[in-house]
Design a protein around this motif. Structure first.
Motif, PDB file in Angstrom:
ATOM      1  N   LEU A  53       0.902  -1.008  -0.058  1.00 13.43           N
ATOM      2  CA  LEU A  53      -0.148  -0.061  -0.024  1.00 13.43           C
ATOM      3  C   LEU A  53       1.001   1.260  -0.073  1.00 13.43           C
ATOM      4  CD1 LEU A  53      -2.815   1.405   0.431  1.00 13.43           C
ATOM      5  CD2 LEU A  53      -2.530   1.245   2.766  1.00 13.43           C
ATOM      6  N   ARG A 112      -8.066   2.979   4.694  1.00 13.80           N
ATOM      7  CA  ARG A 112      -8.632   2.316   5.560  1.00 13.80           C
ATOM      8  C   ARG A 112      -9.590   1.427   4.745  1.00 13.80           C
ATOM      9  NH1 ARG A 112      -9.186   7.499   9.293  1.00 13.80           N
ATOM     10  NH2 ARG A 112      -7.623   7.082  10.890  1.00 13.80           N
ATOM     11  N   ILE A 160      -7.314  -1.187   3.047  1.00 10.99           N
ATOM     12  CA  ILE A 160      -6.701  -2.263   3.954  1.00 10.99           C
ATOM     13  C   ILE A 160      -7.695  -3.331   4.342  1.00 10.99           C
ATOM     14  CG2 ILE A 160      -5.667  -2.449   6.262  1.00 10.99           C
ATOM     15  CD1 ILE A 160      -4.809   0.232   5.862  1.00 10.99           C
ATOM     16  N   PRO A 212      -5.428  -6.412   3.487  1.00  5.34           N
ATOM     17  CA  PRO A 212      -4.345  -5.819   4.328  1.00  5.34           C
ATOM     18  C   PRO A 212      -3.202  -5.990   3.564  1.00  5.34           C
ATOM     19  CG  PRO A 212      -5.946  -7.191   5.662  1.00  5.34           C
ATOM     20  CD  PRO A 212      -6.372  -7.451   4.024  1.00  5.34           C
ATOM     21  N   PRO A 213      -2.199  -5.113   3.597  1.00  5.42           N
ATOM     22  CA  PRO A 213      -1.086  -5.107   3.030  1.00  5.42           C
ATOM     23  C   PRO A 213       0.316  -5.822   3.946  1.00  5.42           C
ATOM     24  CG  PRO A 213      -1.196  -2.736   3.953  1.00  5.42           C
ATOM     25  CD  PRO A 213      -2.511  -3.757   4.077  1.00  5.42           C
ATOM     26  N   ALA A 270       3.501  -1.077   4.062  1.00  5.24           N
ATOM     27  CA  ALA A 270       2.772   0.225   3.739  1.00  5.24           C
ATOM     28  C   ALA A 270       3.839   1.329   3.759  1.00  5.24           C
ATOM     29  CB  ALA A 270       1.670   0.260   4.730  1.00  5.24           C
ATOM     30  N   LEU A 304      -2.699   0.247  11.904  1.00  4.61           N
ATOM     31  CA  LEU A 304      -1.817  -1.029  11.188  1.00  4.61           C
ATOM     32  C   LEU A 304      -1.070  -1.945  12.178  1.00  4.61           C
ATOM     33  CD1 LEU A 304      -1.059   0.210   7.928  1.00  4.61           C
ATOM     34  CD2 LEU A 304      -2.471  -1.433   8.261  1.00  4.61           C
ATOM     35  N   TRP A 327      -2.847  -5.113  12.684  1.00  2.41           N
ATOM     36  CA  TRP A 327      -2.134  -6.083  11.351  1.00  2.41           C
ATOM     37  C   TRP A 327      -0.677  -6.037  11.759  1.00  2.41           C
ATOM     38  CZ3 TRP A 327      -6.350  -3.154  10.023  1.00  2.41           C
ATOM     39  CH2 TRP A 327      -7.462  -3.990   9.179  1.00  2.41           C
ATOM     40  N   CYS A 370       2.094  -6.176   9.217  1.00  2.69           N
ATOM     41  CA  CYS A 370       2.474  -5.268   8.128  1.00  2.69           C
ATOM     42  C   CYS A 370       3.668  -4.548   8.599  1.00  2.69           C
ATOM     43  CB  CYS A 370       1.318  -4.282   8.071  1.00  2.69           C
ATOM     44  SG  CYS A 370       1.527  -3.128   6.826  1.00  2.69           S
ATOM     45  N   CYS A 387       4.902  -0.719   8.482  1.00  4.35           N
ATOM     46  CA  CYS A 387       4.754   0.666   8.137  1.00  4.35           C
ATOM     47  C   CYS A 387       6.038   1.318   7.776  1.00  4.35           C
ATOM     48  CB  CYS A 387       3.971   1.119   9.008  1.00  4.35           C
ATOM     49  SG  CYS A 387       2.140   0.202   9.440  1.00  4.35           S
TER      50      CYS A 387
END
Length: 230
Positions: A22, A57, A60, A64-65, A68, A86, A90, A93, A95
């Motif tokens: 993402l 959002r 996601i 879900p990535p 990101a 996130l 998640w 993920c 970020c």
């Protein structure tokens, strides 16, 4: 679907087979560039682009990535909000902040929210690609300018009394993490099993009240355990 249809309300998905990424960025040119860089860093990754927090959002929830790229200043709020969400919902993920801001007002909230990395957009493309791959593999998460900023703030400080709460082995482990060693390398340096090294890292995170390598690296500098490099 190709092309970004707008700046503040764009959603673009580049269809590829494989993993999902993402890009949250409201400037069309930057969004397209970051998506291309992410695709080059991880061939086969399906990259979605959102121009606002609301759109991110929505994307996601659909998919879900695993990674990101998050800008901080957005039309409907701060990217820090999404990083926090996130990280909580998640945790697998990664970020990574991609921004023009190198100041403390942007840096520290992002790291505290759980950002796994902090990259400045003025880095050359090949450097960004290398940094993304390194961060995804758990290596040092900061642009050179950001690393220098942390050293300016903490590098000349004496070792903090907080470091005393860590055992000698935990301090050694934290230094190795901050220097960019991966779990197998940390285990080899300490001459312990991977499970034992993972256990040290878990305890370090708990004691320092951090949840990512980025935060752990920052704490290593703050504690005076890493002075000259990250």
């Amino acid at each position: 679907m190709t092309g970004v249809t707008g700046v503040s309300n764009s959603i673009e998905t580049t269809h590829r087979h494989g993993r999902h990424g993402l890009v949250l960025e409201d400037l069309a040119a930057s969004a397209s560039w970051l998506a291309a860089v992410l695709g080059r860093a991880f061939p086969g990754m399906e990259v979605a682009i959102a121009g606002s927090l609301a759109q991110a959002r929505h994307l996601i929830l659909e998919q879900p990535p695993e990674i990101a790229l998050v800008d901080l200043e957005l039309p409907d709020g701060s990217g820090v909000e999404l990083i926090r969400e996130l990280t909580a919902s998640w945790p697998d993920c990664r970020c990574i902040v991609t921004t023009i801001y190198a100041d403390d007002r942007h840096l520290f909230p992002a790291l505290r929210a759980g950002a796994a990395g902090y990259l400045l957009k003025d880095l050359p493309e090949e450097r960004v690609i290398g940094a993304l791959r390194a961060i995804h593999a758990g290596e040092p998460p900061l642009s050179p300018a950001i690393a220098r900023r942390l050293l300016q703030i903490f590098g000349n400080a004496p070792a903090s009394p907080d470091a005393a709460h860590l055992t000698a082995r935990e301090r050694d482990t934290l230094v190795l993490l901050a220097k960019g060693l991966r779990l197998p390398e940390v285990a080899a340096q300490l001459n312990v099993t991977r499970n034992t090294a993972a256990g040290y890292i878990k305890v370090i995170y708990r004691k320092l009240k951090v949840s990512s390598r980025a935060e752990a690296t920052m704490e290593a500098v703050r504690l005076g355990l890493v002075r000259h490099d990250l």
